[in-house]
Design an enzyme around this catalytic site. Structure first.
Site, PDB file in Angstrom:
ATOM      1  CG  HIS A 104      -0.250  -0.204   2.525  1.00  0.00           C
ATOM      2  ND1 HIS A 104       0.136  -1.459   2.941  1.00  0.00           N
ATOM      3  CD2 HIS A 104       0.126   0.646   3.514  1.00  0.00           C
ATOM      4  CE1 HIS A 104       0.710  -1.363   4.127  1.00  0.00           C
ATOM      5  NE2 HIS A 104       0.724  -0.095   4.494  1.00  0.00           N
ATOM      6  CG  HIS A 106       0.787   5.296   4.236  1.00  0.00           C
ATOM      7  ND1 HIS A 106      -0.016   5.158   5.350  1.00  0.00           N
ATOM      8  CD2 HIS A 106       1.576   4.189   4.211  1.00  0.00           C
ATOM      9  CE1 HIS A 106       0.282   4.039   5.972  1.00  0.00           C
ATOM     10  NE2 HIS A 106       1.243   3.431   5.307  1.00  0.00           N
TER      11      HIS A 106
HETATM   12  P1  5GP Z   1       1.842   0.371   7.379  1.00  0.00           P
HETATM   13  O1  5GP Z   1       2.512   0.591   8.691  1.00  0.00           O
HETATM   14  O2  5GP Z   1       1.654  -1.097   7.080  1.00  0.00           O
HETATM   15  O3  5GP Z   1       2.519   1.115   6.263  1.00  0.00           O
HETATM   16  O4  5GP Z   1       0.415   1.049   7.487  1.00  0.00           O
HETATM   17  C1  5GP Z   1      -0.775   0.369   7.682  1.00  0.00           C
HETATM   18  C2  5GP Z   1      -1.878   1.379   7.777  1.00  0.00           C
HETATM   19  O5  5GP Z   1      -3.118   0.699   7.689  1.00  0.00           O
HETATM   20  C3  5GP Z   1      -1.908   2.163   9.089  1.00  0.00           C
HETATM   21  O6  5GP Z   1      -1.820   3.555   8.804  1.00  0.00           O
HETATM   22  C4  5GP Z   1      -3.248   1.790   9.715  1.00  0.00           C
HETATM   23  O7  5GP Z   1      -3.870   2.871  10.389  1.00  0.00           O
HETATM   24  C5  5GP Z   1      -4.043   1.326   8.518  1.00  0.00           C
HETATM   25  N1  5GP Z   1      -5.072   0.337   8.826  1.00  0.00           N
HETATM   26  C6  5GP Z   1      -4.920  -0.777   9.585  1.00  0.00           C
HETATM   27  N2  5GP Z   1      -6.074  -1.463   9.638  1.00  0.00           N
HETATM   28  C7  5GP Z   1      -6.964  -0.773   8.882  1.00  0.00           C
HETATM   29  C8  5GP Z   1      -8.328  -0.994   8.555  1.00  0.00           C
HETATM   30  O8  5GP Z   1      -8.967  -1.977   8.962  1.00  0.00           O
HETATM   31  N3  5GP Z   1      -8.937  -0.070   7.768  1.00  0.00           N
HETATM   32  C9  5GP Z   1      -8.252   1.033   7.277  1.00  0.00           C
HETATM   33  N4  5GP Z   1      -8.937   1.867   6.510  1.00  0.00           N
HETATM   34  N5  5GP Z   1      -6.967   1.262   7.573  1.00  0.00           N
HETATM   35  C10 5GP Z   1      -6.321   0.376   8.362  1.00  0.00           C
END
Ligand code: 5GP
Length: 122
Positions: A104, A106
């Site tokens: 993903h 951001h």
């Molecule tokens: P990472 O640290 O993997 O780059 O970011 C994961 C992101 O996914 C975090 O910003 C977290 O808030 C978001 N996230 C985790 N679970 C969910 C969810 O169930 N729904 C949404 N919309 N975002 C999520």
């Protein structure tokens, strides 16, 4: 790292859990982050099963990569973030604290986002 079909974004893609969708094309889905860290905080994910940027960049088709990058651009544009600026960020692996093992990006916008990364403690 093998792809985990039970990760939270795989469940969102299968509509097993809801998301606040902002955009979708044939290869990508974009939705609001559940814990926003900026006034605009949108996640853009490929519809294909890719663990991270490493997996996606090595194994996705050219059409998936092109459609995904286009989706990121549309999301930023539709968020009204082009003029004042935005930041895109993708975490891969342990040192980057990747939480969800589905690739993903951001998209952050809506305020001064500060310096690029946190400096280590002195
Ligand atoms: P990472 O640290 O993997 O780059 O970011 C994961 C992101 O996914 C975090 O910003 C977290 O808030 C978001 N996230 C985790 N679970 C969910 C969810 O169930 N729904 C949404 N919309 N975002 C999520």
């Amino acid at each position: 790292m093998a792809y985990d079909d039970n990760n939270i974004f795989a469940k969102i893609l299968r509509a097993e859990i809801p998301c606040d969708k902002v955009y979708e094309n044939d290869v990508a889905l974009a939705f609001k982050d559940i814990q926003p860290q900026a006034p605009t905080h949108i996640l853009v994910i490929p519809k294909g099963a890719y663990v991270s940027m490493d997996d996606f960049s090595a194994n996705a088709s050219d059409a998936e990569i092109a459609g995904f990058v286009r989706a990121v651009g549309v999301v930023a544009r539709e968020a009204g973030a082009v003029e004042d600026g935005y930041r895109i960020l993708a975490n891969h692996g342990r040192d980057a604290h990747q939480e969800v093992p589905h690739f993903h990006i951001h998209v952050f916008a809506g305020r001064d986002l500060g310096g690029m990364i946190r400096r280590p403690p002195a």
